[in-house]
Design an enzyme around this catalytic site. Sequence first.
Site, PDB file in Angstrom:
ATOM      1  N   ASP A 142       0.828  -1.212   0.000  1.00  0.00           N
ATOM      2  CA  ASP A 142       0.000   0.000   0.000  1.00  0.00           C
ATOM      3  C   ASP A 142       0.864   1.265   0.000  1.00  0.00           C
ATOM      4  O   ASP A 142       1.970   1.272   0.536  1.00  0.00           O
ATOM      5  CB  ASP A 142      -0.914  -0.020   1.231  1.00  0.00           C
ATOM      6  N   ASN A 183     -10.964  -2.661  -5.239  1.00  0.00           N
ATOM      7  CA  ASN A 183     -10.200  -1.776  -6.120  1.00  0.00           C
ATOM      8  C   ASN A 183     -10.850  -1.590  -7.501  1.00  0.00           C
ATOM      9  O   ASN A 183     -10.546  -0.638  -8.211  1.00  0.00           O
ATOM     10  CB  ASN A 183      -8.753  -2.269  -6.309  1.00  0.00           C
TER      11      ASN A 183
HETATM   12  C1  IPE Z   1      -5.369  -2.768  -0.106  1.00  0.00           C
HETATM   13  O1  IPE Z   1      -5.048  -1.440  -0.293  1.00  0.00           O
HETATM   14  C2  IPE Z   1      -5.365  -3.493  -1.418  1.00  0.00           C
HETATM   15  C3  IPE Z   1      -4.059  -3.644  -2.061  1.00  0.00           C
HETATM   16  C4  IPE Z   1      -2.918  -3.266  -1.577  1.00  0.00           C
HETATM   17  C5  IPE Z   1      -4.098  -4.286  -3.335  1.00  0.00           C
HETATM   18  P1  IPE Z   1      -6.181  -0.312  -0.454  1.00  0.00           P
HETATM   19  O2  IPE Z   1      -5.464   0.965  -0.613  1.00  0.00           O
HETATM   20  O3  IPE Z   1      -7.121  -0.704  -1.515  1.00  0.00           O
HETATM   21  O4  IPE Z   1      -6.909  -0.430   0.959  1.00  0.00           O
HETATM   22  P2  IPE Z   1      -7.767   0.646   1.760  1.00  0.00           P
HETATM   23  O5  IPE Z   1      -8.829   1.132   0.831  1.00  0.00           O
HETATM   24  O6  IPE Z   1      -6.849   1.744   2.174  1.00  0.00           O
HETATM   25  O7  IPE Z   1      -8.303  -0.115   2.939  1.00  0.00           O
HETATM   26  C1  IPE Z   2      -1.552   0.306  -3.392  1.00  0.00           C
HETATM   27  O1  IPE Z   2      -1.372   1.677  -3.446  1.00  0.00           O
HETATM   28  C2  IPE Z   2      -1.841  -0.287  -4.750  1.00  0.00           C
HETATM   29  C3  IPE Z   2      -3.206  -0.789  -4.898  1.00  0.00           C
HETATM   30  C4  IPE Z   2      -4.154  -0.740  -4.008  1.00  0.00           C
HETATM   31  C5  IPE Z   2      -3.534  -1.384  -6.169  1.00  0.00           C
HETATM   32  P1  IPE Z   2      -2.601   2.693  -3.381  1.00  0.00           P
HETATM   33  O2  IPE Z   2      -2.993   3.033  -4.771  1.00  0.00           O
HETATM   34  O3  IPE Z   2      -3.685   2.166  -2.530  1.00  0.00           O
HETATM   35  O4  IPE Z   2      -1.896   3.932  -2.693  1.00  0.00           O
HETATM   36  P2  IPE Z   2      -2.551   4.965  -1.685  1.00  0.00           P
HETATM   37  O5  IPE Z   2      -3.166   4.172  -0.565  1.00  0.00           O
HETATM   38  O6  IPE Z   2      -3.556   5.744  -2.458  1.00  0.00           O
HETATM   39  O7  IPE Z   2      -1.394   5.802  -1.221  1.00  0.00           O
HETATM   40 MG    MG Z   3      -4.102   2.385  -0.563  1.00  0.00          MG
END
Ligand code: IPE
Ligand code: IPE
Ligand code: MG
Length: 242
Positions: free
Chosen positions: A18, A66
């Site tokens: 993340d 997602n």
């Molecule tokens: C969790 O991250 C999913 C992945 C890393 C693929 P998100 O960024 O989607 O999770 P939330 O929304 O902060 O809980």
């Molecule tokens: C994790 O990074 C990747 C996926 C969830 C696919 P994020 O895209 O969630 O990054 P933040 O949480 O917005 O920083």
């Molecule tokens: Mg995230």
Amino acid sequence: MERIDKTKLPQHIAVIMDGNGRWARIHSVSRIEGHRKGSESVRDIVRTCREIGIKYLTLYAFSVENWLRPATEVRALMGLLEKFLRSELQEMQDSDIRLMAIGDIEGLSRGVKKVLREAIEKTSENKGMVLNLALSYGGRDEIVEATKRILKDSNAGKITHEDITKEIFSDYLYTSGMPDPDLLIRTSGEYRLSNFLLWQSAYTEFYFTDTLWPDFRGEKLIKAIADYQNRERRFGLTSDQS
Ligand code: IPE
Ligand code: IPE
Ligand code: MG
């Protein structure tokens, strides 16, 4: 660099990757560029795990939730995934890595499914490490799917309610045959599971770090493993018993 005990490695490491979006904002680039940078961390972490002798690495790459992100971002993530699978196949073969995937794989685009199936098939005999990608994955969805398949088998007379144990139930999950994760790492300073491996993480050790995923490289992983090795896993017993 932190030192780790090679005789006490976690057998299975799971990672919630993340913070790509926040990394992008800090560096004044697009979120997509953040994801691209994040894919470099994926390469580095896979290589490091293979080198130190980890047997299973599960990476949360895309959750069922997602799909609700803007279409351009979803498309870019799928594009990066396809690119990763194409470019890393040879490396997986050379380093004896077996690719597997958990999640609603049928729900992925035809293009991604094709390269994914090919890579899974071509690496199926590799024994060095399992690289398990969680794609279109949701922990609750996984449990519901397992329940449906158990009911189906029950209706077909293949299983009765007396047969159902924790072990049999586990066999109906996407992770059938894999050990539960010993260590689960989440980057970017969030303290939640976000629907990841709900059943499997019953006794997993959690490691949270503020480091954003694109900055999480081999030496940070070693630090996480060293932290894990300083813990006592009691599984409900007393310290003396375990
Ligand atoms: C969790 O991250 C999913 C992945 C890393 C693929 P998100 O960024 O989607 O999770 P939330 O929304 O902060 O809980
Ligand atoms: C994790 O990074 C990747 C996926 C969830 C696919 P994020 O895209 O969630 O990054 P933040 O949480 O917005 O920083
Ligand atoms: Mg995230």
